[in-house]
Write an enzyme that holds these catalytic residues in place. Structure first.
Site, short mmCIF file in Angstrom:
data_model
loop_
_atom_site.label_atom_id
_atom_site.label_comp_id
_atom_site.label_asym_id
_atom_site.label_seq_id
_atom_site.Cartn_x
_atom_site.Cartn_y
_atom_site.Cartn_z
N GLU A 120 0.22 10.77 31.78
CA GLU A 120 -1.19 10.48 32.08
C GLU A 120 -1.53 10.83 33.53
O GLU A 120 -0.77 10.53 34.45
CB GLU A 120 -1.46 9.00 31.83
CG GLU A 120 -2.92 8.60 32.04
CD GLU A 120 -3.15 7.12 31.90
OE1 GLU A 120 -4.30 6.72 31.63
OE2 GLU A 120 -2.19 6.33 32.06
N LYS A 197 -9.89 8.80 26.77
CA LYS A 197 -9.18 7.52 26.59
C LYS A 197 -10.09 6.46 25.99
O LYS A 197 -11.15 6.14 26.53
CB LYS A 197 -8.65 7.08 27.96
CG LYS A 197 -7.74 5.87 27.95
CD LYS A 197 -7.16 5.69 29.36
CE LYS A 197 -6.21 4.52 29.45
NZ LYS A 197 -5.58 4.43 30.79
N CYS A 234 -2.37 6.27 26.97
CA CYS A 234 -1.85 5.08 27.65
C CYS A 234 -2.18 3.75 26.96
O CYS A 234 -1.55 3.38 25.99
CB CYS A 234 -2.32 5.07 29.10
SG CYS A 234 -1.34 3.96 30.14
#
Length: 386
Positions: A120, A197, A234
């Site tokens: 990330e 995300k 993540c």
């Protein structure tokens, strides 16, 4: 690195367990009955040695089928530390990280990888802990036309490799807003698309909502020459429904580029991506950065601890999990590394046929329950004694 005396769990097991016990422990821990090692070309090993990172190779096999040939794909997962101090000029920081990761991508190509994925926000320090906008927002760049995508597009074409890379995206078409974004480049070198995300942490030093909000790209699956790929960025790994939606959209491999630190999440790390592989009958690739990053100014976490300048240590431990519940050993907890894994994508269907999870799931029931739970007047379905 006094806090990282245990460099690698697997090395610790190998050091202290007799061969027969080690084999049984690996069966219990990793779900494997035999050696998973994948022999890597000497050229890849030399590149790793010359540039100071580890490279490991493993494989997953599927049962032979009569009507389908094996669908073998090699993936490379990259974990790395930053290359310069965080006070260095922005362009120099990015250039140094580029140069470091270029050599890692080269090693992955020499090892025959068809797909490579970075960690990330790989082009920068994980500065989101600081809550400071400057100079960190200068790292943000366009997803399709930004300098990092242009640079990696050349490598993707040269190596005939799909490259997934995670950046801080600056959205020029919508007021220059910023997102946490994964970009997919095809093996032709063309930009395929992006995913933003979905879940933003608000825990400890992870102050990411200062910079960007929850993504608006849904759960896209990218159909490439080497399989159907998705990216669960993540913090999304903590949300089973996020993993599930990529599976419903047909993903065969889901990458989880992450940046997470010891003490906070390490007990969860080896479980979540593996559980997702089992529940959704696809491969998962859990990637985490390494190292401790120190920033110029102190910041606080709102958890009662003293103000501090360092963020980390990130504990690496990148691994791959298969739909049958097996997994590879991990990369180091403290060193740069490339994990090369050969997959037979036929295993996805074979596991679906065996366990029948798709056949036995209750999507209409879940949808009804989710709809009720989203209402302001929701009442939990609790039965009490009268």
């Amino acid at each position: 690195m006094s806090t990282f005396e245990l460099r690698n769990l697997d090395e610790c097991l190998e050091k202290h367990l007799p061969a027969k016990e080690l084999q049984e422990v690996r069966r219990i821990l990793y779900g494997v009955e035999k050696d998973q090692s994948l022999e890597l070309p000497e050229s890849a090993r030399q590149t790793a040695s010359q540039n100071g990172f580890e490279i490991k190779g493993f494989k997953f096999e599927a049962r032979p089928e009569e009507l389908r040939k094996p669908r073998l794909v090699r993936i490379g997962a990259i974990q790395n530390s930053i290359a310069l101090v965080t006070t260095a000029p922005i362009e120099e920081q990015r250039e140094a990280i580029w140069n470091k990761v270029k050599s890692m991508i080269k090693a992955a190509a020499q090892a025959g990888c068809n797909i490579v994925c970075t960690q990330e926000a790989w082009t920068m320090p994980f500065a989101f802990c600081t809550r400071e906008k400057f100079p960190w927002c200068e790292f943000a760049e366009e997803a399709e036309r930004g300098p990092t995508t242009k640079m990696l597009s050349e490598l993707a074409k040269a190596y005939n490799m799909v490259i997934i890379h995670s950046i801080l995206e600056r959205d020029m078409e919508h007021g220059e807003t910023i997102w946490n974004t994964a970009v997919v480049i095809s093996n032709s070198g063309r930009y395929m698309g992006k995913h933003r995300k979905n879940h933003i942490p608000r825990v400890g030093d992870f102050n990411e909502s200062t910079y960007y909000i929850e993504g608006n790209t849904g759960h896209p699956v990218f159909e490439t020459e080497f399989g159907k790929l998705a990216i669960n960025i993540c913090y999304g790994r903590h949300h089973p429904q996020n993993w599930m939606m990529f599976g419903l959209n047909g993903a065969e491999i889901v990458f989880n580029p992450s940046a997470t630190i010891g003490r906070l999440s390490e007990p969860l790390w080896s479980i979540e991506a593996r559980n997702a592989a089992i529940a959704n009958s696809y491969f998962t690739v859990a990637i985490n950065r390494v190292g401790t990053e120190e920033f110029p100014n102190e910041y606080t976490s709102g958890d009662g601890k003293a103000a501090h300048k360092d963020f980390g240590p990130f504990y690496g431990s990148t691994y791959v999990a298969a739909p049958d519940g097996s997994r590879t050993p991990s990369l180091s907890r403290c060193e740069d590394g490339v994990l090369v894994t050969e997959l037979d994508l036929n295993l996805c269907r074979q596991v679906k046929d065996f366990w029948g999870f798709r056949m036995t799931q209750r999507l209409p029931l879940y949808a009804e329950s989710f709809s009720k739970a989203a209402q302001l007047d929701f009442q939990p379905q609790i039965v009490r004694e009268k």
